[in-house]
Design a protein around this motif. Structure first.
Motif, mmCIF file in Angstrom:
data_model
loop_
_atom_site.group_PDB
_atom_site.id
_atom_site.type_symbol
_atom_site.label_atom_id
_atom_site.label_comp_id
_atom_site.label_asym_id
_atom_site.label_seq_id
_atom_site.Cartn_x
_atom_site.Cartn_y
_atom_site.Cartn_z
ATOM 1 N N THR A 145 -49.518 8.433 5.314
ATOM 2 C CA THR A 145 -48.560 7.593 6.013
ATOM 3 C C THR A 145 -47.572 8.479 6.762
ATOM 4 O OG1 THR A 145 -48.723 5.935 4.290
ATOM 5 C CG2 THR A 145 -46.862 5.749 5.790
ATOM 6 N N TYR B 123 -44.327 -4.896 8.193
ATOM 7 C CA TYR B 123 -44.515 -3.467 7.927
ATOM 8 C C TYR B 123 -44.133 -3.148 6.484
ATOM 9 C CZ TYR B 123 -44.548 1.563 8.965
ATOM 10 O OH TYR B 123 -44.835 2.913 8.984
ATOM 11 N N LEU B 124 -42.995 -3.652 6.045
ATOM 12 C CA LEU B 124 -42.538 -3.377 4.680
ATOM 13 C C LEU B 124 -43.476 -3.972 3.644
ATOM 14 C CD1 LEU B 124 -38.703 -3.984 5.161
ATOM 15 C CD2 LEU B 124 -39.899 -1.790 5.002
ATOM 16 N N THR C 180 -50.643 2.038 10.074
ATOM 17 C CA THR C 180 -49.337 2.667 10.230
ATOM 18 C C THR C 180 -49.260 3.484 11.509
ATOM 19 O OG1 THR C 180 -50.162 4.446 8.811
ATOM 20 C CG2 THR C 180 -48.773 2.780 7.779
ATOM 21 N N ASN D 78 -46.340 2.353 13.983
ATOM 22 C CA ASN D 78 -45.161 3.221 14.009
ATOM 23 C C ASN D 78 -44.443 3.269 15.355
ATOM 24 O OD1 ASN D 78 -45.108 3.870 11.333
ATOM 25 N ND2 ASN D 78 -46.025 5.897 11.555
ATOM 26 N N ARG E 235 -40.957 3.691 6.167
ATOM 27 C CA ARG E 235 -40.590 2.551 5.331
ATOM 28 C C ARG E 235 -39.116 2.647 4.913
ATOM 29 N NH1 ARG E 235 -42.193 -1.430 1.793
ATOM 30 N NH2 ARG E 235 -41.033 -1.511 -0.163
ATOM 31 N N VAL F 186 -46.807 -1.364 3.998
ATOM 32 C CA VAL F 186 -46.663 0.061 3.694
ATOM 33 C C VAL F 186 -45.696 0.220 2.529
ATOM 34 C CG1 VAL F 186 -46.049 2.323 4.623
ATOM 35 C CG2 VAL F 186 -47.065 0.591 6.120
ATOM 36 N N ARG F 187 -46.150 0.863 1.475
ATOM 37 C CA ARG F 187 -45.353 0.951 0.251
ATOM 38 C C ARG F 187 -44.621 2.265 0.085
ATOM 39 N NH1 ARG F 187 -44.444 -4.137 -1.048
ATOM 40 N NH2 ARG F 187 -46.355 -5.371 -1.097
ATOM 41 N N ARG F 188 -44.856 3.215 0.954
ATOM 42 C CA ARG F 188 -44.136 4.489 0.853
ATOM 43 C C ARG F 188 -44.137 5.157 2.216
ATOM 44 N NH1 ARG F 188 -49.002 5.385 -1.881
ATOM 45 N NH2 ARG F 188 -50.400 6.912 -0.881
#
Length: 453
Positions: free
Chosen positions: A451, A236-237, A144, A148, A246, A240-242
Motif C-alpha cells: 500500500t 477508501y477508509l 490503492t 491514491n 489511510r 484500505v486498512r493500513r
C-alpha cells in the motif's frame, strides 16, 4: 494408388519461417490467436499528474485550463492501447456530448467559442477520465494505486480550504493571468478562473463573509467537490486498512469540516444528507445497520465543530443581509422563460443579463439551469437519464466501500438545482463513479501488502 510411371511424393507441412524460429522457445506460438496484438497496460502516472498536483496547477493559475489537455493525453493513451472496455452509461454519454456539441450552433458570437470550448473540454475530459480509471481497475491495477491520485486531490482541496480559513483575504494574480492577452483577461469568466483567491465574498458588502473557495473560483464549486469526495474518502477508509494515505485521510476528514462549514453551502449539506439518507434507506430495507456507525461518527464530529463555529448563525446572517435566495429564484424564473424560446438546443452557454436583484448570467446557479439554458431540454433529459442509469448499476454494490461510492450519482442529481459542475468536478464525479462501476463489473485487486503512500 499412384498412377503408373509416376513416383509418389510425400508432402510435409511446414510452419512459417518466423514460427519455426521461435517454436522451440514459445510452445504456444502456433496456437490460434498467437499472433494477435496484445493490449498494452495503461500507465497510472497521467492520473497522478492530473489530480495529485492540484495545488501546483492552482498556484500557476492553470487549474481549469490544463484539465482538457490531460483529457487529450488520456484519450491518446486509450486510443493507442486497443481493447478498451466501455462502462455502463457510455451510450448516454455519447448522445449527451453530441447534443452539447450541436448547441454550439446557437452561439451569437465567435468569441463565445472560447468559453464554450473550455466547458465542452471539461465534459469530454470527465468522460475520458471515467473510461480510463474503469480500465485501470479492470486491468487489475491495485485499487490503492489508482485511488491514491484522487486521495491526494482531496488533501489538496482540504489544504486550500484551510488557506481560506487562515488567510481569507489572500488574493493575487497568477502567472497564467499575467501572461494572458488584455482582451482575454477582460472576459469575466476567464479572469475568475485564472486569478488566485482563497475565498469568495461580496466585495460590495460593508461586512463581507469570507467563504473558502480555493482551488475553485467560487465557493459553490468547493462545496460540490466536497460532496463528491467525502463518499470516496469513506470508501477508501473501508477498503484500505493500513498505510500512510489511510492515516492522512483519517486526519483530514475531521479537519475538512471547518472549511466545509465556513463555505455556508446549503446545497452541500442537502446533497450529503440525501446521499446518507439513500444509503441508510437501502440498508434498512435489507435489515442491515452497518452504515449507521460511520454516519453517527460523522454527525458527532459535525456537531462538535458547530460548538466552535456558529454555522447556523452565519447562514442566517448571510441570508438575512443579502438577497441570495430571491436572486436565485429570480434567475430561475428568467432562465425558464428563456428556455421556452429555444428548447431543443438552448443558447450554447450562459448569457450575461441584469436581473431584478443582481447582475448574474442566465443559466447559472445550478447544473439543471445551465444545461437547460445552454444546451436544451433533450440534453438535460439525457444527462439525468445517465445519472439514473449509473445509480441503478451501482446499486448492485454489496461491500461497504461500494455502498459509499453508489451514493455519488444520487448526490450528483440532488445538487443540480444548486450547483453546476461543468468544470474539473465533472472529472472528480466520473473518477469516483468509475471506481464503483469497475468493482461491480469485475474483480478488483485489493492487495494491501503493498500500500503506497
Amino acid at each position: 494408388m499412384a498412377r503408373p510411371g509416376i513416383r509418389a511424393r510425400r508432402v510435409r507441412a511446414t510452419a512459417p519461417a518466423r514460427a519455426r524460429a521461435v517454436a522451440l522457445v514459445e510452445p504456444g506460438v502456433l496456437e490460434p490467436g498467437a499472433w494477435m496484438i496484445r493490449t498494452a497496460k495503461l500507465p497510472v502516472w497521467p492520473v497522478y499528474a492530473m489530480f495529485a498536483f492540484l495545488p501546483l496547477w492552482w498556484v500557476l493559475g492553470v487549474f481549469y485550463f490544463v484539465w482538457p489537455f490531460f483529457g487529450v493525453l488520456l484519450l491518446a493513451l486509450l486510443s493507442t492501447r486497443g481493447g478498451i472496455r466501455l462502462p455502463t452509461g457510455t451510450v448516454f454519454w455519447l448522445v449527451f456530448l453530441s447534443l452539447v456539441t450541436i448547441s454550439a450552433t446557437r452561439l451569437d458570437r465567435v468569441t463565445s467559442l472560447i468559453v464554450f470550448g473550455l466547458r465542452l473540454g471539461h465534459l469530454l475530459t470527465g468522460f475520458v477520465v471515467g473510461i480510463y480509471v474503469y480500465n485501470l481497475i479492470r486491468d487489475r491495477v491495485r485499487w490503492t494505486r489508482v485511488a491514491n491520485p484522487l486521495a491526494l486531490f482531496w488533501l489538496g482541496v482540504v489544504a486550500l480550504g484551510w488557506l481560506g480559513v487562515l488567510m481569507p483575504k489572500f488574493s493575487f494574480p497568477s502567472p497564467f493571468e499575467l501572461a494572458l492577452p488584455h482582451g482575454v483577461r477582460s472576459e469575466r469568466f476567464i479572469l475568475d478562473l485564472a486569478h488566485l483567491d482563497s475565498t469568495e465574498f461580496n466585495k460590495l458588502s460593508s461586512n463581507p463573509i469570507y467563504r473558502p473557495a480555493a482551488p475553485y473560483p467560487y465557493t459553490n464549486n468547493w462545496g460540490t467537490a466536497y460532496c463528491f469526495l467525502v463518499p470516496f474518502v469513506l470508501a477508501y477508509l473501508m477498503s484500505v486498512r493500513r498505510g500512510a494515505m489511510r492515516i492522512a485521510l483519517l486526519v483530514s476528514l475531521p479537519l475538512s469540516l471547518v472549511p466545509a462549514f465556513l463555505t455556508l453551502n446549503r446545497g452541500m449539506f442537502i446533497g450529503l444528507g440525501a446521499g446518507v439518507a439513500y444509503l441508510l434507506g437501502r440498508e434498512a430495507l435489507k435489515g442491515r445497520i452497518r452504515m449507521l456507525v460511520p454516519v453517527v461518527v460523522i454527525v458527532v464530529l459535525g456537531w462538535i465543530v458547530t460548538l466552535f463555529i456558529p454555522v447556523f448563525d452565519l447562514i442566517t446572517n448571510r441570508t438575512s443581509t443579502t438577497d441570495t435566495t430571491s436572486d436565485r429564484f429570480d434567475l430561475y424564473a428568467q432562465t425558464w422563460a428563456a428556455v421556452a424560446q429555444s428548447p431543443l438546443f438552448g443558447f450554447g452557454q450562459p448569457n450575461s443579463v441584469d436581473t431584478t436583484h443582481a447582475a448574474e448570467p442566465l443559466g447559472t446557479q445550478g447544473m439543471i439551469w445551465q444545461l437547460l439554458y445552454s444546451h436544451g431540454v433533450p440534453a438535460t433529459i439525457c444527462f439525468y437519464v445517465l445519472l439514473m442509469v449509473l445509480a441503478r448499476r451501482l446499486a448492485a454494490a454489496v461491500t461497504s466501500a461500494g455502498l459509499w461510492l453508489s451514493a455519488v450519482p444520487v448526490i450528483a442529481v440532488v445538487v443540480t438545482p444548486f450547483y453546476a459542475y461543468i468544470d474539473p468536478n465533472m472529472s472528480v464525479l466520473c473518477f469516483v463513479v468509475a471506481l464503483g462501476l469497475a468493482a461491480v463489473d469485475g474483480p478488483v485487486n485489493r492487495e494491501l501488502k503493498e500500500t503506497p503512500a
